[in-house]
Each structure stands twice: as C-alpha cells, then as structure tokens.
Design a protein around this motif. Sequence first.
Motif, PDB file in Angstrom:
ATOM      1  N   VAL A  41       0.661  -1.172   0.115  1.00  0.00           N
ATOM      2  CA  VAL A  41      -0.169  -0.093   0.084  1.00  0.00           C
ATOM      3  C   VAL A  41       0.752   1.285   0.112  1.00  0.00           C
ATOM      4  CG1 VAL A  41      -1.549   1.332   1.480  1.00  0.00           C
ATOM      5  CG2 VAL A  41      -1.878  -1.116   1.061  1.00  0.00           C
ATOM      6  N   GLY A  42       2.140   1.306   0.722  1.00  0.00           N
ATOM      7  CA  GLY A  42       2.866   2.363   0.873  1.00  0.00           C
ATOM      8  C   GLY A  42       3.621   2.909  -0.532  1.00  0.00           C
ATOM      9  N   LEU A  43       4.081   1.618  -1.230  1.00  0.00           N
ATOM     10  CA  LEU A  43       4.703   1.849  -2.284  1.00  0.00           C
ATOM     11  C   LEU A  43       3.645   2.522  -3.630  1.00  0.00           C
ATOM     12  CD1 LEU A  43       6.980  -1.194  -2.270  1.00  0.00           C
ATOM     13  CD2 LEU A  43       7.691   0.987  -1.834  1.00  0.00           C
ATOM     14  N   ILE A  44       2.469   1.651  -3.571  1.00  0.00           N
ATOM     15  CA  ILE A  44       1.501   2.084  -4.465  1.00  0.00           C
ATOM     16  C   ILE A  44       1.128   3.613  -4.013  1.00  0.00           C
ATOM     17  CG2 ILE A  44      -0.784   1.571  -5.385  1.00  0.00           C
ATOM     18  CD1 ILE A  44       0.042  -1.487  -4.988  1.00  0.00           C
ATOM     19  N   ALA A  45       0.809   3.869  -3.077  1.00  0.00           N
ATOM     20  CA  ALA A  45       0.339   5.229  -2.782  1.00  0.00           C
ATOM     21  C   ALA A  45       1.174   6.330  -3.052  1.00  0.00           C
ATOM     22  CB  ALA A  45      -0.069   5.382  -1.214  1.00  0.00           C
ATOM     23  N   GLY A  46       2.507   5.946  -2.638  1.00  0.00           N
ATOM     24  CA  GLY A  46       3.713   7.043  -3.139  1.00  0.00           C
ATOM     25  C   GLY A  46       3.778   7.265  -4.589  1.00  0.00           C
ATOM     26  N   LYS A  47       3.910   6.286  -5.387  1.00  0.00           N
ATOM     27  CA  LYS A  47       3.646   6.258  -6.669  1.00  0.00           C
ATOM     28  C   LYS A  47       2.698   6.805  -7.384  1.00  0.00           C
ATOM     29  CE  LYS A  47       6.032   5.707 -10.415  1.00  0.00           C
ATOM     30  NZ  LYS A  47       7.278   6.535 -10.654  1.00  0.00           N
ATOM     31  N   VAL A  48       1.493   6.583  -6.732  1.00  0.00           N
ATOM     32  CA  VAL A  48       0.146   7.127  -7.411  1.00  0.00           C
ATOM     33  C   VAL A  48       0.075   8.806  -7.128  1.00  0.00           C
ATOM     34  CG1 VAL A  48      -2.432   7.516  -7.058  1.00  0.00           C
ATOM     35  CG2 VAL A  48      -1.221   5.083  -7.332  1.00  0.00           C
ATOM     36  N   LEU A  49       0.612   9.079  -5.754  1.00  0.00           N
ATOM     37  CA  LEU A  49       0.590  10.416  -5.504  1.00  0.00           C
ATOM     38  C   LEU A  49       1.710  11.221  -6.472  1.00  0.00           C
ATOM     39  CD1 LEU A  49       0.081  10.037  -1.666  1.00  0.00           C
ATOM     40  CD2 LEU A  49      -1.347  11.490  -3.434  1.00  0.00           C
ATOM     41  N   GLN A  50       2.684  10.590  -6.685  1.00  0.00           N
ATOM     42  CA  GLN A  50       4.079  11.127  -7.430  1.00  0.00           C
ATOM     43  C   GLN A  50       3.463  11.507  -8.748  1.00  0.00           C
ATOM     44  OE1 GLN A  50       7.305   8.652  -8.499  1.00  0.00           O
ATOM     45  NE2 GLN A  50       8.392  10.404  -9.218  1.00  0.00           N
ATOM     46  N   MET A  51       2.650  10.472  -9.236  1.00  0.00           N
ATOM     47  CA  MET A  51       1.975  10.873 -10.616  1.00  0.00           C
ATOM     48  C   MET A  51       0.961  11.638 -10.463  1.00  0.00           C
ATOM     49  SD  MET A  51       1.959   6.675 -12.032  1.00  0.00           S
ATOM     50  CE  MET A  51       0.631   6.824 -12.827  1.00  0.00           C
ATOM     51  N   ALA A  52       0.355  11.768  -9.741  1.00  0.00           N
ATOM     52  CA  ALA A  52      -0.950  12.500  -9.455  1.00  0.00           C
ATOM     53  C   ALA A  52      -0.219  14.310  -9.223  1.00  0.00           C
ATOM     54  CB  ALA A  52      -1.850  12.492  -8.535  1.00  0.00           C
ATOM     55  N   GLY A  53       0.956  14.531  -9.177  1.00  0.00           N
ATOM     56  CA  GLY A  53       1.555  15.665  -9.042  1.00  0.00           C
ATOM     57  C   GLY A  53       1.815  16.189  -7.749  1.00  0.00           C
ATOM     58  N   PHE A  54       1.900  15.341  -6.680  1.00  0.00           N
ATOM     59  CA  PHE A  54       2.266  15.607  -5.331  1.00  0.00           C
ATOM     60  C   PHE A  54       3.687  15.273  -5.112  1.00  0.00           C
ATOM     61  CE2 PHE A  54      -2.417  15.366  -5.347  1.00  0.00           C
ATOM     62  CZ  PHE A  54      -2.638  16.164  -4.600  1.00  0.00           C
TER      63      PHE A  54
END
Length: 75
Positions: A47-60
């Motif tokens: 969950v942590g790895l996926i959340a970090g990558k998704v947030l990065q791709m979303a511009g955060f």
Amino acid sequence: MAEHGHGHSTAAWTAVTTLLVAAALIAVGIALDSLVFALIGCGLVAVGLIAGKVLQMAGFGVHHPSHTRGTTAVR
C-alpha cells in the motif's frame, strides 16, 4: 540535495510514513510470533509503495527543473 527539495513532498512523506508503520507491524509480528501482524505489515508495504507512486504521478511529488544549467548545487 536539500536545495532541490529532495524528498520534501506529500508523496514521499506518505510513502515513508506508511512503510515505517508497516516495518513496525512486521517487527511486532515477528517478536510475538503473530502471522496476522506480519501479514498486515506486508500488505501495508504494498500500500505504501503504491500510494507513493500514485501521489507522485498525480503531481504531489518533487518537481525537478527542466534543466540543471546555472544551478548552485555542489557536485
């Protein structure tokens, strides 16, 4: 790297915090011989790895300059 905001982003903080909690749960699971805690911790790693990558791709994530010419960074 501090001049460039290395790691100072919502994506980085979310991933690191989630992974620290996951590591703590895995450690408790090993210490108490509890498969449940260990598996929950392993799930939180994903969950942590996926959340970090998704947030990065979303511009955060950290925004890097398009070119490095003229920076004052020590190399």
